[in-house]
Scaffold this motif. Structure first.
Motif, PDB file in Angstrom:
ATOM      1  N   TYR A   1      16.927  -4.233  -4.097  1.00  0.00           N
ATOM      2  CA  TYR A   1      16.144  -4.314  -4.923  1.00  0.00           C
ATOM      3  C   TYR A   1      14.675  -3.962  -3.926  1.00  0.00           C
ATOM      4  O   TYR A   1      13.752  -4.136  -4.448  1.00  0.00           O
ATOM      5  CB  TYR A   1      15.604  -4.381  -6.340  1.00  0.00           C
ATOM      6  N   ALA A   2      14.131  -3.655  -2.424  1.00  0.00           N
ATOM      7  CA  ALA A   2      13.256  -4.465  -2.176  1.00  0.00           C
ATOM      8  C   ALA A   2      13.190  -3.101  -1.600  1.00  0.00           C
ATOM      9  O   ALA A   2      13.707  -2.143  -1.540  1.00  0.00           O
ATOM     10  CB  ALA A   2      13.326  -5.214  -1.482  1.00  0.00           C
ATOM     11  N   SER A   3      11.485  -3.475  -1.594  1.00  0.00           N
ATOM     12  CA  SER A   3      11.289  -1.933  -1.165  1.00  0.00           C
ATOM     13  C   SER A   3      11.299  -1.436   0.628  1.00  0.00           C
ATOM     14  O   SER A   3      11.450  -2.029   1.301  1.00  0.00           O
ATOM     15  CB  SER A   3       9.640  -2.508  -0.745  1.00  0.00           C
ATOM     16  N   ALA A   4      11.977  -0.276   0.000  1.00  0.00           N
ATOM     17  CA  ALA A   4      12.079   0.568   1.316  1.00  0.00           C
ATOM     18  C   ALA A   4      11.845   1.345   2.394  1.00  0.00           C
ATOM     19  O   ALA A   4      12.051   1.732   3.434  1.00  0.00           O
ATOM     20  CB  ALA A   4      12.841   1.772   1.061  1.00  0.00           C
ATOM     21  N   SER A   5       9.799   1.225   1.999  1.00  0.00           N
ATOM     22  CA  SER A   5       9.010   1.679   3.136  1.00  0.00           C
ATOM     23  C   SER A   5       9.208   0.909   4.565  1.00  0.00           C
ATOM     24  O   SER A   5       9.123  -0.392   4.545  1.00  0.00           O
ATOM     25  CB  SER A   5       7.437   1.266   2.300  1.00  0.00           C
ATOM     26  N   PRO A   6       8.507   1.083   5.512  1.00  0.00           N
ATOM     27  CA  PRO A   6       8.612   0.447   6.733  1.00  0.00           C
ATOM     28  C   PRO A   6       7.370  -0.723   6.916  1.00  0.00           C
ATOM     29  O   PRO A   6       5.926  -0.776   5.326  1.00  0.00           O
ATOM     30  CB  PRO A   6       7.746   1.775   7.903  1.00  0.00           C
ATOM     31  N   ASP A   7       7.372  -1.857   7.613  1.00  0.00           N
ATOM     32  CA  ASP A   7       6.805  -2.900   7.341  1.00  0.00           C
ATOM     33  C   ASP A   7       5.282  -2.887   8.119  1.00  0.00           C
ATOM     34  O   ASP A   7       5.231  -1.588   8.354  1.00  0.00           O
ATOM     35  CB  ASP A   7       7.341  -3.926   7.589  1.00  0.00           C
ATOM     36  N   GLY A   8       4.236  -3.323   7.636  1.00  0.00           N
ATOM     37  CA  GLY A   8       3.085  -2.940   8.254  1.00  0.00           C
ATOM     38  C   GLY A   8       3.131  -2.622   9.826  1.00  0.00           C
ATOM     39  O   GLY A   8       2.431  -1.548   9.894  1.00  0.00           O
ATOM     40  N   LEU A   9       3.915  -3.454  10.521  1.00  0.00           N
ATOM     41  CA  LEU A   9       3.714  -3.662  11.707  1.00  0.00           C
ATOM     42  C   LEU A   9       4.289  -1.873  12.310  1.00  0.00           C
ATOM     43  O   LEU A   9       4.010  -1.071  12.899  1.00  0.00           O
ATOM     44  CB  LEU A   9       4.351  -4.491  13.093  1.00  0.00           C
ATOM     45  N   GLU A  10       5.314  -1.966  11.674  1.00  0.00           N
ATOM     46  CA  GLU A  10       6.383  -0.064  11.959  1.00  0.00           C
ATOM     47  C   GLU A  10       5.063   0.696  11.042  1.00  0.00           C
ATOM     48  O   GLU A  10       5.562   2.082  12.119  1.00  0.00           O
ATOM     49  CB  GLU A  10       8.059  -0.284  11.175  1.00  0.00           C
ATOM     50  N   LYS A  11       4.303   0.621   9.986  1.00  0.00           N
ATOM     51  CA  LYS A  11       3.754   1.415   9.437  1.00  0.00           C
ATOM     52  C   LYS A  11       2.251   2.180  10.186  1.00  0.00           C
ATOM     53  O   LYS A  11       1.903   2.881  11.370  1.00  0.00           O
ATOM     54  CB  LYS A  11       3.063   1.046   8.479  1.00  0.00           C
ATOM     55  N   VAL A  12       1.862   0.686  10.812  1.00  0.00           N
ATOM     56  CA  VAL A  12       0.794   0.832  12.521  1.00  0.00           C
ATOM     57  C   VAL A  12       1.008   1.517  14.001  1.00  0.00           C
ATOM     58  O   VAL A  12       0.533   2.555  14.980  1.00  0.00           O
ATOM     59  CB  VAL A  12      -0.006  -0.142  12.365  1.00  0.00           C
TER      60      VAL A  12
ATOM     61  N   ALA B   1       0.575  -1.529  -0.571  1.00  0.00           N
ATOM     62  CA  ALA B   1       0.009  -0.325  -0.238  1.00  0.00           C
ATOM     63  C   ALA B   1       1.005   1.598   0.104  1.00  0.00           C
ATOM     64  O   ALA B   1       1.794   0.821  -0.278  1.00  0.00           O
ATOM     65  CB  ALA B   1      -0.912  -0.185   0.970  1.00  0.00           C
ATOM     66  N   ALA B   2       0.388   2.589   0.004  1.00  0.00           N
ATOM     67  CA  ALA B   2       0.822   3.798  -0.189  1.00  0.00           C
ATOM     68  C   ALA B   2       1.717   4.110   1.768  1.00  0.00           C
ATOM     69  O   ALA B   2       1.828   3.599   2.392  1.00  0.00           O
ATOM     70  CB  ALA B   2      -0.123   4.884  -0.069  1.00  0.00           C
ATOM     71  N   GLY B   3       3.358   4.211   1.457  1.00  0.00           N
ATOM     72  CA  GLY B   3       3.715   3.924   1.952  1.00  0.00           C
ATOM     73  C   GLY B   3       4.501   2.713   3.094  1.00  0.00           C
ATOM     74  O   GLY B   3       4.927   3.212   4.315  1.00  0.00           O
ATOM     75  N   THR B   4       3.618   1.746   2.953  1.00  0.00           N
ATOM     76  CA  THR B   4       3.676   0.376   3.654  1.00  0.00           C
ATOM     77  C   THR B   4       4.194  -1.337   2.470  1.00  0.00           C
ATOM     78  O   THR B   4       3.924  -0.957   1.495  1.00  0.00           O
ATOM     79  CB  THR B   4       2.335   0.073   4.291  1.00  0.00           C
ATOM     80  N   SER B   5       5.204  -1.513   3.357  1.00  0.00           N
ATOM     81  CA  SER B   5       5.993  -2.987   2.750  1.00  0.00           C
ATOM     82  C   SER B   5       5.392  -3.921   3.602  1.00  0.00           C
ATOM     83  O   SER B   5       5.029  -3.593   4.465  1.00  0.00           O
ATOM     84  CB  SER B   5       7.162  -2.685   2.267  1.00  0.00           C
ATOM     85  N   GLY B   6       5.793  -5.329   3.080  1.00  0.00           N
ATOM     86  CA  GLY B   6       5.472  -6.474   3.907  1.00  0.00           C
ATOM     87  C   GLY B   6       6.950  -7.507   3.696  1.00  0.00           C
ATOM     88  O   GLY B   6       7.030  -6.615   2.382  1.00  0.00           O
ATOM     89  N   HIS B   7       6.957  -8.156   4.429  1.00  0.00           N
ATOM     90  CA  HIS B   7       7.824  -9.601   3.731  1.00  0.00           C
ATOM     91  C   HIS B   7       6.786 -10.900   4.285  1.00  0.00           C
ATOM     92  O   HIS B   7       6.532 -10.459   4.696  1.00  0.00           O
ATOM     93  CB  HIS B   7       8.474  -9.897   4.673  1.00  0.00           C
ATOM     94  N   LEU B   8       7.444 -11.755   3.877  1.00  0.00           N
ATOM     95  CA  LEU B   8       7.133 -13.946   4.292  1.00  0.00           C
ATOM     96  C   LEU B   8       7.634 -13.563   5.793  1.00  0.00           C
ATOM     97  O   LEU B   8       8.162 -12.863   6.204  1.00  0.00           O
ATOM     98  CB  LEU B   8       7.772 -14.312   3.440  1.00  0.00           C
ATOM     99  N   LEU B   9       6.568 -14.212   6.608  1.00  0.00           N
ATOM    100  CA  LEU B   9       6.794 -14.551   7.769  1.00  0.00           C
ATOM    101  C   LEU B   9       6.768 -16.435   7.829  1.00  0.00           C
ATOM    102  O   LEU B   9       7.846 -16.155   9.100  1.00  0.00           O
ATOM    103  CB  LEU B   9       5.216 -14.376   8.310  1.00  0.00           C
ATOM    104  N   GLY B  10       6.988 -16.992   7.092  1.00  0.00           N
ATOM    105  CA  GLY B  10       7.697 -17.814   6.556  1.00  0.00           C
ATOM    106  C   GLY B  10       6.746 -19.285   7.158  1.00  0.00           C
ATOM    107  O   GLY B  10       7.118 -20.107   7.455  1.00  0.00           O
ATOM    108  N   GLY B  11       5.945 -19.337   8.529  1.00  0.00           N
ATOM    109  CA  GLY B  11       5.497 -20.148   9.240  1.00  0.00           C
ATOM    110  C   GLY B  11       4.426 -21.104   8.366  1.00  0.00           C
ATOM    111  O   GLY B  11       4.510 -22.536   8.410  1.00  0.00           O
ATOM    112  N   ALA B  12       3.220 -20.422   7.474  1.00  0.00           N
ATOM    113  CA  ALA B  12       2.825 -22.327   6.455  1.00  0.00           C
ATOM    114  C   ALA B  12       3.929 -22.944   5.662  1.00  0.00           C
ATOM    115  O   ALA B  12       3.649 -23.356   5.612  1.00  0.00           O
ATOM    116  CB  ALA B  12       1.886 -20.665   5.827  1.00  0.00           C
ATOM    117  N   LEU B  13       4.335 -21.662   5.016  1.00  0.00           N
ATOM    118  CA  LEU B  13       5.391 -22.494   4.371  1.00  0.00           C
ATOM    119  C   LEU B  13       6.513 -23.203   4.861  1.00  0.00           C
ATOM    120  O   LEU B  13       6.542 -24.642   4.402  1.00  0.00           O
ATOM    121  CB  LEU B  13       7.298 -21.969   3.489  1.00  0.00           C
TER     122      LEU B  13
END
Length: 393
Positions: A302-313, A73-85
């Motif tokens: 090349y990963a997004s430099a925006s804060p992840d979901g928790l950081e943004k919230v 989303a605008a100004g927000t990024s995410g990354h894999l958590l990995g538990g399911a995988l």
């Protein structure tokens, strides 16, 4: 979703530490069974010998892919958590340990996730995601057609749900021990909303990875067990003369071909599947390691430099009002960059490669020790085909 120091107060951090320690202890016992039972169709202990390195590789791969923040989303990024995988590839107990190893390495080496919040992070990112994802995955696999594609579909849905489930769990933990006076309702809405979007990325990565492994080696996917039939060796007895189901009476019977002199007789009670030659998992291991190194050492730039979901919230809602600096913020690898290297591409890539190597070494070491303790405790011998005589013999 790495929780830093200062978000959660000391009593709740300690309580989640106890929960995490208990879950890891239970997972150690469960992982022994999962590792010892891996590849049972190919000879029990022999199958376990190849699974410990693969479990370590899963931890290293999760570490690498977590460096690839993607915009949601605008100004927000995410990354894999990995538990399911991890749960689908190597089993739920082993999956909890894989993600726990990743979180430990990130907190100690890279100052990512608070050290006092390690229990919170393991509870949220390792336990909740793995338990929720694998429970949903098993339920879907039971009702879907018994096909490989069903495993991929179930993986997508399970991973998708596991991420907002972790967001709900964090909100509950914050409601118990949050250090800032904020509206829990607003935190819940913001956390779940953004992590539903992140869950889509998690689901895509999980489904693509599981599908790729199933396409080449379905026997290595824990969640796909039972979808492939074991190899059976069938022998047709010679029909008696005049038997309608066999050869005509006037046709001479062909003697059975003698067994080669060098071939040892199969032990009594040995199954046909155990007599089948084992397939090496070396190519899959090397391919997975190469993918992890490419992700961490190259694509991560090349990963997004925006804060992840928790950081943004946390920033928007004021959760980070009492956040503290990480104890290892001045470490040589803090923030996934090697100190004293001015080129950011080289500094980040080298840090990623070091992280993959360290996670692979620690994870593989843990699982090899677990597998050996399981074998020693059960009295099993690593020699393939060493069948035990039955009690009725």
């Amino acid at each position: 979703m790495h929780v830093p120091d200062g978000f959660i107060n000391a009593p709740v951090s300690a309580a989640t530490g106890v929960v995490a320690a208990a879950a890891v202890a239970v997972s150690l016992r469960g992982a022994r069974r999962e590792l010892a039972g891996a590849g049972a169709g190919a000879g029990g202990v022999a199958g376990a010998e190849r699974t410990a390195p693969l479990a370590g590789l899963v931890a290293a791969f999760i570490f690498a892919v977590q460096m690839l923040n993607f915009p949601v989303a605008a100004g927000t990024s995410g990354h894999l958590l990995g538990g399911a995988l991890a749960a689908i590839l190597v089993g739920p107990y082993t999956g909890v340990l894989c993600v726990s190893v990743v979180l430990l390495m990130q907190g100690v080496l890279f100052a990512d996730g608070g050290l006092t919040a390690l229990g919170v992070n393991i509870t949220d990112m390792a336990i909740v995601t793995t338990v929720v994802a694998y429970a949903l995955f098993r339920g879907l696999v039971k009702v879907l057609p018994r096909r490989r594609r069903s495993v991929t579909v179930a993986s997508f849905v399970a991973a998708l749900v596991s991420v907002p489930a972790a967001a709900v769990a964090f909100t509950a933990i914050y409601a118990l021990g949050g250090t800032a006076d904020v509206s829990i309702g607003k935190v819940f809405t913001a956390m779940v909303g953004v992590h539903v979007l992140i869950g889509i990325g998690e689901a895509a990565i999980t489904a693509l990875t599981v599908g790729a492994v199933i396409a080449v080696r379905p026997d290595l996917v824990y969640g796909a067990r039972g979808l492939t039939k074991p190899l059976e060796l069938r022998t047709s007895p010679l029909a008696a003369p005049g038997d309608e189901s066999g050869s005509p009476a006037d046709e001479p019977s062909r003697p059975a071909a003698p067994a080669p002199a060098s071939a040892a007789p199969a032990p009594a009670g040995a199954s046909a599947a155990s007599a089948a030659p084992r397939r090496s998992s070396r190519r899959v291991w090397l391919a997975g390691l190469a993918a992890a190194l490419v992700c961490a050492g190259g694509i991560s730039y090349y990963a997004s430099a925006s804060p992840d979901g928790l950081e943004k919230v946390a920033h928007d809602q004021g959760i980070d009002a009492k956040a503290r600096d990480h104890a290892a913020k001045d470490s040589p690898l803090a923030d996934y960059s090697v100190q004293d290297i001015t080129d950011p591409r080289l500094a980040g890539g080298l840090a990623g490669v070091i992280g993959v190597g360290a996670t692979l070494a620690v994870g593989t070491g843990v699982f090899v020790v677990l597998r050996r303790r399981r074998n020693a405790g059960s009295g099993e011998q690593p020699a393939a085909g060493s069948g035990r005589p039955s009690e009725s013999a």
